[in-house]
Design an enzyme around this catalytic site. Sequence first.
Site, short mmCIF file in Angstrom:
data_model
loop_
_atom_site.label_atom_id
_atom_site.label_comp_id
_atom_site.label_asym_id
_atom_site.label_seq_id
_atom_site.Cartn_x
_atom_site.Cartn_y
_atom_site.Cartn_z
N CYS A 90 35.54 25.77 4.14
CA CYS A 90 35.63 27.08 4.78
C CYS A 90 37.10 27.34 5.05
O CYS A 90 37.74 26.58 5.78
CB CYS A 90 34.83 27.08 6.07
SG CYS A 90 35.01 28.60 7.07
N CYS B 199 38.00 32.84 0.27
CA CYS B 199 36.84 32.47 1.09
C CYS B 199 35.83 31.86 0.14
O CYS B 199 35.59 32.40 -0.95
CB CYS B 199 36.27 33.70 1.79
SG CYS B 199 34.67 33.43 2.61
#
Length: 313
Positions: free
Chosen positions: A81, A191
């Site tokens: 992440c 992302c």
Amino acid sequence: MAEASGDRTAGAPVAVYDSGFGGLSVLLALRARLPALSYLYVADSGHAPYGDRDPQPVRERALAVAAAVFAQGARALVVACNTASVLAAAQMRQRHAQPIVAMEPAIKPAVRLTRSGVVLVLATRSTVHSEAVAALCRAHGAGVRILLQACPGLVEQVERGACDDAETRALLERHLAPGLAAGADTIVLGCTHYAFLAPAIRRLAGPGVTLVEPSPAVAAQLARRLGIAAAEGRGRLEFHSSGDAAALRAFLAGHDLLGAATGPAGLAAPGAAPGAAGSATPLGDLGFVRLAGAGDRLQGSAGDRGPDPAPTR
């Protein structure tokens, strides 16, 4: 080299942690590079999206998850992440001796690849405004225009499994338009959720645009940190979610990541260890539920990943 047989952690899993489903794109790369390892996937969907929240609660949550996976026996942690990485990876490394591999937007390789001199970085608000990304731009952006584009709404679409519906395409068109109008020929997927949007992004951006994301490099870095070049066999997979665990199972099935039906979507008690449904674990204390019956099948791809950029250590 193969894993040393005397390594007491050799059978322990590698934890792969994301705010939700996006880190599955990283898990695919890890599984392709290091199939003999066992993996514990931790999806904090109950607190997603991270990128649009205040940084401090996200940092505290990420630190708590890291402590829980190590308390539960993980040999290493991949922070799959970007938002959690830029906010908490440094503190994680201060607190834990085990290997921690984190993400960063692949700005350095994108700068090497661009022909137009314009790079578009798609990321969450927290990542776009982080000092870590500012430092990457200062270090590698000389002579190149780097456009940082926050993309609210995309993580939620991926979490819903809506990777190519009309709403997602409209969001992508809105987020891509400024960079493409400025001449960007290289797009950084900043992302891990966005890897599942790669086919839609390619259609909108056109054939002359290169997409870059770091999952293969993360897998290579984990291999270096663990001292593994190759190992025989195939490890186990275990999935935990703090949100709707049935939604995680549906996402896995919908993207052909399980490879075959695994029976009913049975759910163990929160944090239950394999074969010990109902037992308390550190992840259970944070509200995670383990998917029962997910087994060891994982296949498929989140899309072509482009070059092999260097992740953070």
